[in-house]
Design a protein around this motif. Structure first.
Motif, PDB file in Angstrom:
ATOM      1  N   ALA A  88       0.831  -1.202   0.000  1.00 39.47           N
ATOM      2  CA  ALA A  88       0.000   0.000   0.000  1.00 39.47           C
ATOM      3  C   ALA A  88       0.865   1.250   0.000  1.00 39.47           C
ATOM      4  N   TYR A  91       2.342   1.652  -3.446  1.00 39.59           N
ATOM      5  CA  TYR A  91       1.320   2.055  -4.406  1.00 39.59           C
ATOM      6  C   TYR A  91       0.952   3.526  -4.228  1.00 39.59           C
ATOM      7  N   ILE A  92       0.844   3.967  -3.003  1.00 35.46           N
ATOM      8  CA  ILE A  92       0.540   5.382  -2.736  1.00 35.46           C
ATOM      9  C   ILE A  92       1.665   6.270  -3.260  1.00 35.46           C
ATOM     10  N   LYS A  93       2.920   5.847  -3.026  1.00 33.93           N
ATOM     11  CA  LYS A  93       4.052   6.624  -3.548  1.00 33.93           C
ATOM     12  C   LYS A  93       4.024   6.667  -5.072  1.00 33.93           C
ATOM     13  N   ARG A  96       1.324   9.066  -6.154  1.00 31.60           N
ATOM     14  CA  ARG A  96       1.761  10.445  -5.900  1.00 31.60           C
ATOM     15  C   ARG A  96       2.733  10.901  -6.988  1.00 31.60           C
TER      16      ARG A  96
END
Length: 121
Positions: A88, A91-93, A96
């Motif tokens: 997670a 994936y968020i990085k 972004r």
């Protein structure tokens, strides 16, 4: 540690509250939870355990839901909790960074459009 040689002549005495039971002479120890003020009534313990099971089920459901939103989600092998959190975060990085690239591209294309409009007038 040899207490006779140190500044203390006697070993330190630690008072353990669960040893101070009215039945201490019988060798019966009080439950440490009782000492802390936690009831040990079977019905209370059963309700407490049920609340804990419910909490764990909610946490596990949250992880399952998070796994479904990850691109690395595999139906054949379930990710562990740690793997899920790491995936997670990655994936968020990634998302972004993708937004930054898209914002830069859109800003660049807007600049090009403005430049073309200024030159054609």
């Amino acid at each position: 540690m040899d207490f006779a040689k140190g500044p203390l002549k006697d070993p330190p005495r630690v008072l353990l509250p669960f040893l101070s039971s009215p039945h201490q002479h019988l060798g019966v120890l009080r439950c440490p939870l009782e000492v802390l003020g936690c009831p040990t009534d079977p019905a209370f313990v059963q309700r407490r355990n049920e609340r804990e099971r419910s909490r764990v089920k909610c946490v596990n459901a949250g992880y399952a839901r998070l796994r479904q939103h990850l691109p690395a989600y595999s139906a054949t092998r379930r990710l562990t909790k740690v793997e899920t959190l790491r995936a997670a975060i990655s994936y968020i990085k990634y998302l972004r960074d993708l937004l930054v690239v898209l914002e830069n591209e859109s800003t660049g294309s807007q600049q090009e459009t403005l430049t073309c409009l200024v030159l054609t007038k």
